[in-house]
Design a protein around this motif. Structure first.
Motif, short mmCIF file in Angstrom:
data_model
loop_
_atom_site.label_atom_id
_atom_site.label_comp_id
_atom_site.label_asym_id
_atom_site.label_seq_id
_atom_site.Cartn_x
_atom_site.Cartn_y
_atom_site.Cartn_z
N ASN A 89 34.75 48.50 43.55
CA ASN A 89 34.64 48.60 42.09
C ASN A 89 35.81 47.91 41.40
OD1 ASN A 89 32.27 49.96 42.12
ND2 ASN A 89 33.21 52.01 42.10
N THR B 19 27.94 47.19 48.60
CA THR B 19 29.09 46.29 48.48
C THR B 19 28.73 44.86 48.82
OG1 THR B 19 29.74 46.82 50.73
CG2 THR B 19 30.76 48.09 48.98
N SER C 88 32.82 51.71 32.55
CA SER C 88 33.40 50.37 32.45
C SER C 88 34.08 50.14 31.10
CB SER C 88 32.30 49.33 32.66
OG SER C 88 31.21 49.62 31.82
N SER D 208 31.14 56.89 39.74
CA SER D 208 31.20 55.62 39.02
C SER D 208 32.13 55.76 37.82
CB SER D 208 29.80 55.23 38.57
OG SER D 208 29.27 56.25 37.77
N ASN E 210 35.33 52.42 46.10
CA ASN E 210 36.34 52.39 45.05
C ASN E 210 37.01 51.04 44.99
OD1 ASN E 210 37.37 53.90 43.04
ND2 ASN E 210 38.16 55.50 44.36
N SER F 174 35.74 43.86 43.43
CA SER F 174 34.44 43.22 43.68
C SER F 174 34.44 42.40 44.97
CB SER F 174 34.00 42.36 42.49
OG SER F 174 34.94 41.38 42.20
#
Lengths: 244, 111
Positions: free
Chosen positions: B96, A88, A234, A231, B93, B99
Motif C-alpha cells: 500500500n 499485490t 487515501s 485499508s 501494508n 506499490s
C-alpha cells in the motif's frame, strides 16, 4: 531390463513404492517452485509440494498430523499466500529475475547444506532400514505356529476364542500398520498420556500450557494481522493522526 | 528394482526433509518477491515437520518419540499459519505504501 512376471513375483513393498512416489512429488515440485520466476506458478507448485508432504506424514502413521497438514497448510496457509499474490500483483505475468551471482551463492549454500544433512541422515546404520515389517511377520508366524501346534495336540479343527483374540490384533497390525490414534493426540494435548503412562504423575500437565499459549498466540496474531492489513483512507484527513 | 522390495528406513525420510529444507533456504535466498521468500519459509518449516514426524513414527525405530513428535509438528503447523498471516499483513501494508513488494526496494532503513 525387467520383465513383468518377475516383477510381480518379487515381494514388492508397497510402503516403499508409495514413499518413493510421494517423496519424488514433494521434492520435484519444491524444486520447480524454486526455479520458476512466476509468483502464481510458485504458489501452485507449493500447493502440490505440501500435499505430497502430507502424504509422507500419512506414510509414517501420524494420520491426524497428516490431515491437519492438508487442512491447515494446503487449505489455509497457501490460500492466504495466493490471496497475497493476487492483492499485490502490479500487472499480469509478473516475473522477477534473479541475478546470476545470487543463484551461484544460494546454490553453493543450499547444496553444501543438503550434502551435510543427507550425510548425517545416512550416517547412523540402524536408521538406514527398518526391521518393523520383518519383526511383525515373525510375531504373526510364531503365534500361528503355536496355535496350530495346540490344535494338533487337542485334535481340534477350530480356534478357541482366546486364541482368536490373541491373533486378531496381530493380523490387524500387519494389515493396517500402527497408526497414531486421534484420541491419543487429543488426550496428550490436555495432559493425559495414553502412550506413556509412566509420565502420568501428579503435577504433570503434558502439553496443556503450550496448547493454551499457542491458542492465545493465534488469536493475538489474527487480530494484529487484521489491524495491519486494514485499508487506509487515501484522502489525508485534516484532523491529522485520527482513527481511520 | 531391488530398492522397491526393501522397507524404507528413517534415513530416507530425513533425506527428504533435508531436501525440502535446503530448497526452502535457496528459495529464501534467491527470490526478490516478498511472497516468494514467504513460500521458502513454508518449505523450510515443512522439512522440519517431516523430520519430527519421522522420528515419532513406530515404523522405523523401537525407541521413537511417540506423541511428542506429532504434537510438536502440530504446533509447528499452527505457528506457521500464524506467521503467514502476519507476514502477509506486513506485505500488504508495504504494498500500500510502495506499490511493489520487491524486497530490494525496501531500503529506507539504511543508515
Amino acid at each position: 531390463m525387467m520383465n513383468l512376471p518377475l516383477l510381480l513375483a518379487a515381494e514388492i513393498n508397497w510402503h516403499t513404492v508409495f514413499f518413493y512416489l510421494v517423496a519424488f512429488a514433494a521434492c520435484g515440485f519444491a524444486l520447480a517452485m524454486v526455479v520458476s520466476n512466476n509468483v502464481v506458478r510458485m504458489a501452485f507448485f507449493l500447493v502440490i509440494s505440501l500435499a505430497a508432504t502430507s502424504g509422507l506424514i500419512f506414510l509414517t502413521g501420524a494420520h491426524f498430523v497428516g490431515a491437519m497438514q492438508l487442512m491447515i497448510y494446503v487449505g489455509g496457509t497457501v490460500v492466504l499466500l495466493i490471496f497475497g499474490v493476487m492483492l499485490t500483483a502490479q500487472q499480469a505475468f509478473i516475473s522477477m529475475k534473479t541475478k546470476a551471482g545470487d543463484w551461484i551463492l544460494a546454490l553453493i549454500v543450499g547444496g553444501s547444506l543438503l550434502a551435510l544433512l543427507t550425510q548425517i541422515a545416512f550416517s547412523v546404520p540402524s536408521w538406514r532400514t527398518s526391521d518393523y515389517q520383518a519383526r511383525l511377520r515373525a510375531e504373526v508366524t510364531a503365534a500361528e505356529e503355536e496355535i496350530i501346534a495346540a490344535m494338533a495336540a487337542d485334535n481340534r479343527t477350530e480356534m478357541t476364542p482366546a486364541e482368536e483374540a490373541k491373533l486378531r490384533p496381530l493380523l490387524a497390525k500387519v494389515k493396517y500398520g500402527q497408526p497414531e490414534l486421534t484420541s491419543q493426540v487429543g488426550l496428550g494435548l490436555v495432559g493425559v498420556r495414553a502412550d506413556k503412562p509412566e509420565l502420568d504423575s501428579p503435577g504433570y500437565v503434558g502439553y496443556l500450557l503450550p496448547f493454551e499459549i499457542v491458542s492465545v498466540h493465534l488469536l493475538v496474531v489474527l487480530v494484529g494481522a487484521a489491524y495491519l492489513a486494514r485499508s487506509k483512507r487515501s484522502v489525508p484527513s485534516a484532523a491529522g493522526e485520527g482513527g481511520n | 528394482m531391488d530398492f522397491l522390495t526393501e522397507p524404507v528406513g528413517l534415513s530416507h525420510f530425513l533425506a527428504v526433509g533435508a531436501f525440502l529444507f535446503a530448497t526452502g533456504v535457496v528459495c529464501m535466498a534467491t527470490k526478490r518477491n516478498t511472497l516468494g521468500v514467504l513460500m521458502g519459509v513454508e518449505l523450510v518449516l515443512n522439512g522440519a515437520n517431516v523430520n519430527f514426524v519421522a522420528f515419532a513414527s513406530p515404523y522405523f525405530r523401537e525407541e521413537n518419540l511417540g506423541l511428542e513428535g506429532s504434537l510438536l509438528a502440530l504446533f509447528v503447523i499452527v505457528l506457521a499459519a500464524a506467521e503467514a498471516a502476519v507476514a502477509l499483513a506486513i506485505a500488504l501494508n508495504y504494498y500500500n505504501n510502495h506499490s511493489t513488494i520487491d524486497v530490494d526496494k525496501a531500503n529506507e532503513l539504511k543508515g
